[in-house]
Design an enzyme around this catalytic site. Structure first.
Site, PDB file in Angstrom:
ATOM      1  N   CYS A 271      -5.914 -19.959  -0.910  1.00 21.23           N
ATOM      2  CA  CYS A 271      -7.244 -20.475  -0.938  1.00 21.23           C
ATOM      3  C   CYS A 271      -7.565 -21.036  -1.101  1.00 21.23           C
ATOM      4  CB  CYS A 271      -7.327 -19.853  -2.091  1.00 21.23           C
ATOM      5  SG  CYS A 271      -7.463 -18.051  -2.527  1.00 21.23           S
TER       6      CYS A 271
ATOM      7  N   GLN B 109       0.818 -10.195  -8.247  1.00 19.29           N
ATOM      8  CA  GLN B 109       2.120 -10.784  -7.109  1.00 19.29           C
ATOM      9  C   GLN B 109       3.407 -10.102  -7.772  1.00 19.29           C
ATOM     10  OE1 GLN B 109       2.002 -11.965  -4.674  1.00 19.29           O
ATOM     11  NE2 GLN B 109       0.102 -13.109  -4.127  1.00 19.29           N
TER      12      GLN B 109
ATOM     13  N   SER C  38      -3.604  -5.688  -7.424  1.00 16.43           N
ATOM     14  CA  SER C  38      -5.260  -5.907  -6.048  1.00 16.43           C
ATOM     15  C   SER C  38      -4.233  -5.171  -5.270  1.00 16.43           C
ATOM     16  CB  SER C  38      -5.074  -8.006  -5.823  1.00 16.43           C
ATOM     17  OG  SER C  38      -5.727  -8.082  -4.400  1.00 16.43           O
ATOM     18  N   ALA C  39      -4.936  -4.241  -4.125  1.00 11.45           N
ATOM     19  CA  ALA C  39      -4.100  -3.514  -3.343  1.00 11.45           C
ATOM     20  C   ALA C  39      -4.046  -4.263  -2.461  1.00 11.45           C
ATOM     21  CB  ALA C  39      -5.257  -2.625  -2.543  1.00 11.45           C
ATOM     22  N   HIS C  40      -4.497  -5.829  -1.756  1.00 13.87           N
ATOM     23  CA  HIS C  40      -3.784  -5.872  -0.724  1.00 13.87           C
ATOM     24  C   HIS C  40      -3.068  -6.788  -0.199  1.00 13.87           C
ATOM     25  CE1 HIS C  40      -5.272 -10.196  -0.818  1.00 13.87           C
ATOM     26  NE2 HIS C  40      -5.224  -9.973  -1.560  1.00 13.87           N
TER      27      HIS C  40
ATOM     28  N   THR D  32      -9.398 -10.848  -8.054  1.00 19.39           N
ATOM     29  CA  THR D  32     -10.069 -11.373  -8.849  1.00 19.39           C
ATOM     30  C   THR D  32     -10.599 -11.305  -9.110  1.00 19.39           C
ATOM     31  OG1 THR D  32      -9.874 -13.172  -6.488  1.00 19.39           O
ATOM     32  CG2 THR D  32     -12.090 -13.546  -7.900  1.00 19.39           C
TER      33      THR D  32
ATOM     34  N   THR E  36     -21.367   2.234  -7.659  1.00 21.28           N
ATOM     35  CA  THR E  36     -21.173   3.106  -6.748  1.00 21.28           C
ATOM     36  C   THR E  36     -19.217   2.820  -6.495  1.00 21.28           C
ATOM     37  OG1 THR E  36     -23.204   3.895  -6.301  1.00 21.28           O
ATOM     38  CG2 THR E  36     -21.351   4.676  -4.976  1.00 21.28           C
TER      39      THR E  36
HETATM   40  C1  LIG Z   1      -1.826 -14.200  -8.481  1.00 18.45           C
HETATM   41  C2  LIG Z   1      -2.670 -13.672  -8.210  1.00 18.45           C
HETATM   42  N1  LIG Z   1      -4.656 -13.817  -8.259  1.00 18.45           N
HETATM   43  C3  LIG Z   1      -5.425 -13.253  -8.197  1.00 18.45           C
HETATM   44  C4  LIG Z   1      -5.053 -13.245  -6.763  1.00 18.45           C
HETATM   45  C5  LIG Z   1      -6.853 -12.093  -6.124  1.00 18.45           C
HETATM   46  O1  LIG Z   1      -7.089 -11.497  -5.792  1.00 18.45           O
HETATM   47  P1  LIG Z   1      -8.152 -10.842  -4.583  1.00 18.45           P
HETATM   48  O2  LIG Z   1      -7.557 -11.074  -3.115  1.00 18.45           O
HETATM   49  O3  LIG Z   1      -7.960  -9.381  -4.192  1.00 18.45           O
HETATM   50  O4  LIG Z   1      -9.210 -10.940  -5.629  1.00 18.45           O
HETATM   51  C6  LIG Z   1      -4.064 -13.464  -5.887  1.00 18.45           C
HETATM   52  C7  LIG Z   1      -4.650 -13.992  -4.288  1.00 18.45           C
HETATM   53  O5  LIG Z   1      -4.012 -14.679  -3.779  1.00 18.45           O
HETATM   54  C8  LIG Z   1      -3.278 -13.678  -6.576  1.00 18.45           C
HETATM   55  O6  LIG Z   1      -1.898 -13.849  -5.575  1.00 18.45           O
END
Ligand SMILES: Cc1ncc(COP(=O)(O)O)c(C=O)c1O
Length: 387
Positions: free
Chosen positions: A325, A179, A199-201, A71, A237
């Site tokens: 979300c 993704q 995004s790492a997760h 995000t 930081t």
């Molecule tokens: C395509 C996409 N962009 C952005 C995000 C947001 O990433 P983060 O959860 O690391 O903020 C997601 C997470 O669902 C995603 O699938």
């Protein structure tokens, strides 16, 4: 038995990632900006993580800015470029209608502040047609943002072609690759983009860690202001343990990507074919190829998606109705709607997204549980025939 088929929402951290993070948390606690031994040790761990991401993306480590996730990376790309190019008179932003909320809501926020915005349509298979972009570009367009792979349906966009069109009109190109990174090969130069979010997760790293790749020379205004961290592009930081976790997840992805992708696509195809052949009134949403190997999105006639999600959860199987979300709301998926699917499909679809830990046994278990669950839900909603 608990089965997790929701890896596009998030993935579990793997043991090597957790071990490296624990070590960083306990031993590398210095502030990476400090000149002394402790600081330099933390900085070395960050440098290592930056190089690992560089290898994953075929990018220079100096072009990588660490963020708190996908995000923030999307926000930094759009707000950073919009603001940097504002004095040039380029005040038009373009994104596809099927972007993640991180892009769509940011665009809306910029629209409220006076930027002109355009949402690109997608076709019935979920793909942005280059002609649509060409028709929307103007000499005032600052940046175009089109995601590499979609989080709900997994389809992959023709990024190289789209980026070329943007560049012809002097606009920059950002892709949200949250993704696709670690699922398919991602090479920033081959994609022809200027900025790329990850995004790492989403690939077995921790939550709250991510990165924006910014091609050298790209104009961007920092939106988190303060110290001189990240070459003045993102103050604050650095969260060393989380970024060490991101780096290890990236390193493991480089090693395992090809093998994992092959195994996952076989598993996904087995699951998909199994659903289509065992449950009548089902259809796959979006084009099947090109698609990330772990994702499928299937609609079930006469079954409300939220009810199916809950019924499967009671059987120990975790799936999703689209992006995490927007779950909890009964809003139909904006992605399926943009594809022009009728209401009964936008509200009757679930996403199954597999990950490294999933097995054939789990897929078979799911396929054995699904038909009676669907049958029961359909019988509950079926209107009795009039006598
Ligand atoms: C395509 C996409 N962009 C952005 C995000 C947001 O990433 P983060 O959860 O690391 O903020 C997601 C997470 O669902 C995603 O699938």
């Amino acid at each position: 038995m608990r089965i997790y088929f929701d890896h596009n929402a998030t993935t579990p951290v793997t043991p090597p990632v957790a071990e490296a993070m624990t070590q960083a948390l306990l031993e590398d606690f210095g502030n990476a900006s400090s000149v002394h031994h402790f600081g330099q040790r933390a900085k070395a761990r960050l440098d290592e993580a930056r190089s690992d991401i560089g290898r994953l993306l075929h990018a220079e480590p100096s072009e990588i800015v660490f963020t708190s996730g996908g995000t923030e990376a999307d926000n930094l790309a759009l707000r950073g470029v919009a603001e940097a190019l504002e004095p040039t008179g380029r005040r038009h932003l373009i994104a596809s209608a099927i972007e993640h909320e991180a892009v769509l809501v940011t665009l809306k926020a910029l629209a409220r502040r006076g930027w002109k915005t355009t949402l690109l349509p997608v076709d019935a298979t979920g793909i942005v047609r280059p002609e649509a972009l060409e028709a929307s570009l103007t000499d005032q367009t600052a940046i175009v943002s089109v995601m590499h792979a979609n989080n709900e349906i997994g389809t992959i966009q023709p990024i190289l072609e789209l980026a070329r069109l943007a560049h012809v009109r002097g606009a920059l190109f950002h892709t949200d690759a949250v993704q696709s990174v670690a699922k398919i090969p991602v090479d920033v130069r081959a994609l022809g983009v200027d900025l790329l979010s990850l995004s790492a997760h989403k690939f077995n790293g921790p939550k709250g860690a991510g990165a924006l790749w910014i091609k050298r020379g790209t104009r961007l205004t920092a939106h988190m202001t303060g110290g001189k961290h990240e070459r003045n592009r993102r103050a604050g930081t650095e969260n060393v343990p989380a970024l060490v976790g991101l780096g290890v997840a990236a390193r493991l992805a480089v090693e395992k990507l090809a093998a994992d992708a092959g195994r996952l696509s076989q598993l996904r195809d087995r699951l998909e074919e199994g659903v289509l052949s065992r449950v009548a009134g089902t259809a796959v949403n979006g084009v099947r190829e090109p698609r990330v190997p772990n994702t499928t999105n299937i609609s079930f006639d006469g079954v409300e998606a939220e009810s199916l999600l809950i019924a499967l959860d009671l059987e120990g199987i975790a799936v999703s109705t689209g992006s995490a979300c927007s779950s909890g709301t009964l809003e139909p998926s904006h992605v399926l709607r943009a594809m022009g699917l009728p209401a009964h499909r936008t509200q009757n679809s679930i996403r199954l997204s597999l990950g490294a830990g999933n097995t054939v046994e789990e897929v078979e278990f799911f396929l054995s549980k699904l038909p009676p669950v669907v049958e029961k839900l359909r019988s509950l909603t079926r209107v009795p025939a009039r006598a």
